[in-house]
Write a protein that holds these residues in place. Structure first.
Motif, mmCIF file in Angstrom:
data_model
loop_
_atom_site.group_PDB
_atom_site.id
_atom_site.type_symbol
_atom_site.label_atom_id
_atom_site.label_comp_id
_atom_site.label_asym_id
_atom_site.label_seq_id
_atom_site.Cartn_x
_atom_site.Cartn_y
_atom_site.Cartn_z
ATOM 1 N N ALA A 16 65.459 -25.656 68.469
ATOM 2 C CA ALA A 16 66.566 -26.610 68.305
ATOM 3 C C ALA A 16 66.503 -27.743 69.321
ATOM 4 O O ALA A 16 67.204 -28.739 69.189
ATOM 5 C CB ALA A 16 67.891 -25.873 68.432
ATOM 6 N N GLU A 17 65.612 -27.608 70.350
ATOM 7 C CA GLU A 17 65.567 -28.643 71.398
ATOM 8 C C GLU A 17 64.963 -29.944 70.900
ATOM 9 O O GLU A 17 65.025 -30.950 71.594
ATOM 10 C CB GLU A 17 64.744 -28.171 72.609
ATOM 11 N N PRO A 38 65.550 -31.847 67.834
ATOM 12 C CA PRO A 38 66.208 -32.053 66.529
ATOM 13 C C PRO A 38 65.547 -33.140 65.687
ATOM 14 O O PRO A 38 65.435 -33.003 64.479
ATOM 15 C CB PRO A 38 67.645 -32.425 66.896
#
Lengths: 112, 266
Positions: B26-27, B29
Motif C-alpha cells: 500500500a506504500e 498507491p
C-alpha cells in the motif's frame, strides 16, 4: 526459447521495439510476438516491470492516453534511451560474434 | 468497452486484479493504480482478441491471465523497483552509526565529568577502589608510586592512577564524540547539497538508541547500587556516574520512539 535467455535481453528488445514507434504494453507484446514468430515464450506480465524500470532509468517516457475507449500508458524511447539502445546493441553483437566464434562451424557439431 | 469486459463473480480477470490489489504494497498507491490500469487494459485486450477468434469469454480470460503470469512474480518484480539500493543502505547505516556513536561517546564524556564531581564530593575511593582480594603487583606499585610520589602506599597510588583513567579517559572519549559529531554535521551538509543524504528511518535508529542507552543505564545503575549496598561500599561512583547520562539519553530517545510509534500509520 527458455524464458531466462530472453530475460537477460528483455530491456534491449523493448528499447528496440519502441525505437520503431511508441506503443502501449499490449501493443509492444503483440509486436514482439509477431516479429519473433512466438520464439520468446515469456510471461507477458513481466514486460511491465521491465518497462517501468526503463522509465525509472530515463530511457523511456510514458503518458496516459485514451485508446479504443480505454486509458493506456503509451511508452516512447527518450534520447538517452536511443543512446543506450545503440550501446546495448553493440554489446549484444559482440556477444553473439564471440559465442559463435567459440562454438565453431555448425557442421562440426553434427553427429557422425 | 469491449464485449470481453467481464465483471462476473467467476471472471478470471476480476480475480486476477483482486489478487494484484491485495498483494501490492500500500506504500506505493500510484504505482498500484497505474499497474492495475495497465494490467486490466492488457488482459481485456487479450481476452477480446481471443473472443473475436471464437473462444468463450471465460476461456479467453483464463488464457489471458495464464499468459500474463502469476501475480506474485509481477508484484515481486514491481517491488524490486522500489527496493533501496545497497549503496543507500550502506550510507544510511554509516550516517546513523556515526550519529549514535558520537552521542554515545559524548555521554561517556559527560559521565567522566560527573565522575570528577563524585571524586570531589565523596573522595577517590568512592569513585574507584581496590577490590577485596585484588593483588597489586610489585612492578605496578612501583610505577604508580613513581607517578604519584605523595601517595603513602601502593593502594593510594593505584587509586590515584585509576581515578585519573576514569575521569580523563572518559572526558577524552567524549571529546572524540564531539569531533565525530562535527564530522557527522559536515557530512550531512555536504551530502544534503548533493541530494544524497540519507539515514535509517527514525523508528529504527530510535529503537537502537533507546535499547542501547537503557541497557547501559540499567546495568550501570544496578552495578552501582550493588557495589554500594551489597559490596564493599566503595568504588560505586564509577558506575553511578555513568548511569544518569545513559538513562537521560535513553529517556530522550525513548520519548522520540513513542512519538515515532504514535505517528506511524495504524
Amino acid at each position: 526459447m527458455r524464458p531466462d535467455l530472453i530475460r537477460g535481453h528483455l530491456e534491449l528488445v523493448l528499447l528496440g521495439i519502441l525505437s520503431q514507434g511508441a506503443g502501449h504494453g499490449y501493443e509492444i507484446i503483440t509486436r514482439l510476438r509477431d516479429r519473433t514468430d512466438g520464439t520468446f515464450d515469456l510471461n507477458e506480465g513481466s514486460v511491465y516491470p521491465a518497462l517501468h524500470r526503463l522509465e525509472d532509468a530515463g530511457l523511456l517516457a510514458s503518458d496516459w492516453q485514451p485508446v479504443a475507449g480505454r486509458r493506456r500508458r503509451i511508452y516512447r524511447v527518450t534520447n538517452p534511451g536511443l543512446t543506450a539502445l545503440a550501446a546495448k546493441r553493440r554489446e549484444f553483437s559482440t556477444l553473439v560474434s564471440a559465442v559463435e566464434s567459440a562454438l565453431g562451424p555448425a557442421a562440426a557439431l553434427s553427429p557422425a | 468497452m469491449s464485449s470481453a469486459e467481464g465483471g462476473a463473480p467467476d471472471s478470471p480477470i476480476e480475480s486476477y486484479l483482486d489478487e494484484l490489489v491485495t498483494r501490492m504494497p500500500a506504500e506505493q498507491p500510484r504505482a498500484l493504480r497505474q499497474l492495475l490500469a495497465e494490467t486490466e487494459a492488457h488482459l481485456r485486450d487479450d481476452a477480446a482478441r481471443a473472443v473475436a477468434e471464437g473462444a468463450s469469454l471465460h476461456d479467453a480470460e483464463a488464457d489471458a491471465v495464464r499468459r500474463f503470469g502469476p501475480v506474485p512474480d509481477m508484484v515481486g518484480a514491481e517491488q524490486r523497483r522500489f527496493a533501496t539500493p545497497v549503496s543507500t543502505v550502506t550510507r544510511q547505516l554509516f550516517s546513523t552509526a556515526l550519529l549514535l556513536g558520537s552521542i554515545g561517546a559524548i555521554t561517556v564524556g559527560l559521565s567522566g565529568l560527573i565522575a570528577e564531581v563524585f571524586q570531589q564530593a565523596a573522595g577517590a575511593r568512592a569513585l574507584i577502589d581496590v577490590r577485596p582480594g585484588q593483588v597489586l603487583s610489585g612492578s605496578d606499585c612501583a610505577r604508580w608510586l613513581a607517578a604519584d610520589p605523595t601517595a603513602h602506599d601502593c593502594r593510594a597510588a593505584a587509586i590515584h592512577d585509576w581515578v585519573g583513567e576514569v575521569v580523563i579517559y572518559r572526558v577524552a572519549f567524549g571529546l572524540l564524540g564531539v569531533a565525530a559529531l562535527a564530522v557527522f554535521l559536515l557530512l550531512r551538509r555536504r551530502w544534503t547539497r548533493q541530494r544524497s543524504w540519507s539515514m535509517l528511518p527514525p523508528l529504527v535508529s530510535d529503537t537502537i538508541a533507546t535499547t542501547a542507552f537503557a541497557t547501559a543505564g540499567i546495568w550501570t545503575l544496578g552495578t552501582g547500587i550493588d557495589t554500594l549496598a551489597v559490596g564493599p561500599g566503595t568504588g560505586y561512583g564509577q558506575w553511578l556516574s555513568a548511569a544518569p547520562v545513559a538513562l537521560a539519553a535513553a529517556m530522550f530517545f525513548g520519548i522520540r520512539l513513542v512519538r515515532d510509534l504514535r505517528h506511524q500509520p495504524a
